[in-house]
Design a protein around this motif. Structure first.
Motif, mmCIF file in Angstrom:
data_model
loop_
_atom_site.group_PDB
_atom_site.id
_atom_site.type_symbol
_atom_site.label_atom_id
_atom_site.label_comp_id
_atom_site.label_asym_id
_atom_site.label_seq_id
_atom_site.Cartn_x
_atom_site.Cartn_y
_atom_site.Cartn_z
ATOM 1 N N ASN A 15 -14.423 -77.647 63.666
ATOM 2 C CA ASN A 15 -13.826 -76.853 64.748
ATOM 3 C C ASN A 15 -13.665 -75.374 64.415
ATOM 4 N N ALA A 16 -13.928 -74.995 63.176
ATOM 5 C CA ALA A 16 -13.760 -73.599 62.758
ATOM 6 C C ALA A 16 -14.963 -72.752 63.178
ATOM 7 N N ILE A 22 -17.392 -70.748 56.234
ATOM 8 C CA ILE A 22 -17.847 -70.209 54.957
ATOM 9 C C ILE A 22 -16.681 -70.096 53.988
ATOM 10 N N GLU A 23 -15.561 -69.602 54.459
ATOM 11 C CA GLU A 23 -14.376 -69.492 53.610
ATOM 12 C C GLU A 23 -13.950 -70.864 53.092
ATOM 13 N N MET A 24 -13.913 -71.842 53.982
ATOM 14 C CA MET A 24 -13.507 -73.194 53.587
ATOM 15 C C MET A 24 -14.490 -73.782 52.572
ATOM 16 N N TYR A 25 -15.775 -73.601 52.825
ATOM 17 C CA TYR A 25 -16.816 -74.179 51.972
ATOM 18 C C TYR A 25 -16.787 -73.579 50.580
ATOM 19 N N THR A 26 -16.570 -72.274 50.507
ATOM 20 C CA THR A 26 -16.646 -71.602 49.210
ATOM 21 C C THR A 26 -15.343 -71.620 48.425
ATOM 22 N N LYS A 53 -25.515 -66.109 51.198
ATOM 23 C CA LYS A 53 -25.042 -64.819 50.669
ATOM 24 C C LYS A 53 -23.638 -64.967 50.067
ATOM 25 N N ALA A 54 -22.790 -65.761 50.704
ATOM 26 C CA ALA A 54 -21.423 -65.960 50.205
ATOM 27 C C ALA A 54 -21.427 -66.735 48.886
ATOM 28 N N LEU A 55 -22.408 -67.574 48.700
ATOM 29 C CA LEU A 55 -22.480 -68.369 47.484
ATOM 30 C C LEU A 55 -23.157 -67.623 46.329
#
Length: 56
Positions: A15-16, A22-26, A53-55
């Motif tokens: 739902n995000a 991305i914030e939650m995953y990383t 890119k975030a990773l």
């Protein structure tokens, strides 16, 4: 992450918006390899470059 807690987390993830996903995953600790794969299945493919890119 314990199964019931992960199911709740996954629902919030679904739902995000993309930036929150991305914030939650990383930043979430304690996820198993299987759980990371489950999150990738519901991540918007068109936005996968942002996650990469975030990773990096």
């Amino acid at each position: 992450m314990e199964l019931m807690k992960f199911e709740k987390f996954k629902e919030e993830f679904i739902n995000a918006d993309t930036d929150k996903k991305i914030e939650m995953y990383t930043s979430t600790e304690g996820l198993t390899q299987y759980q990371y794969r489950e999150l990738l299945k519901v991540f918007p493919y068109s936005e996968i470059d942002k996650l990469e890119k975030a990773l990096a």
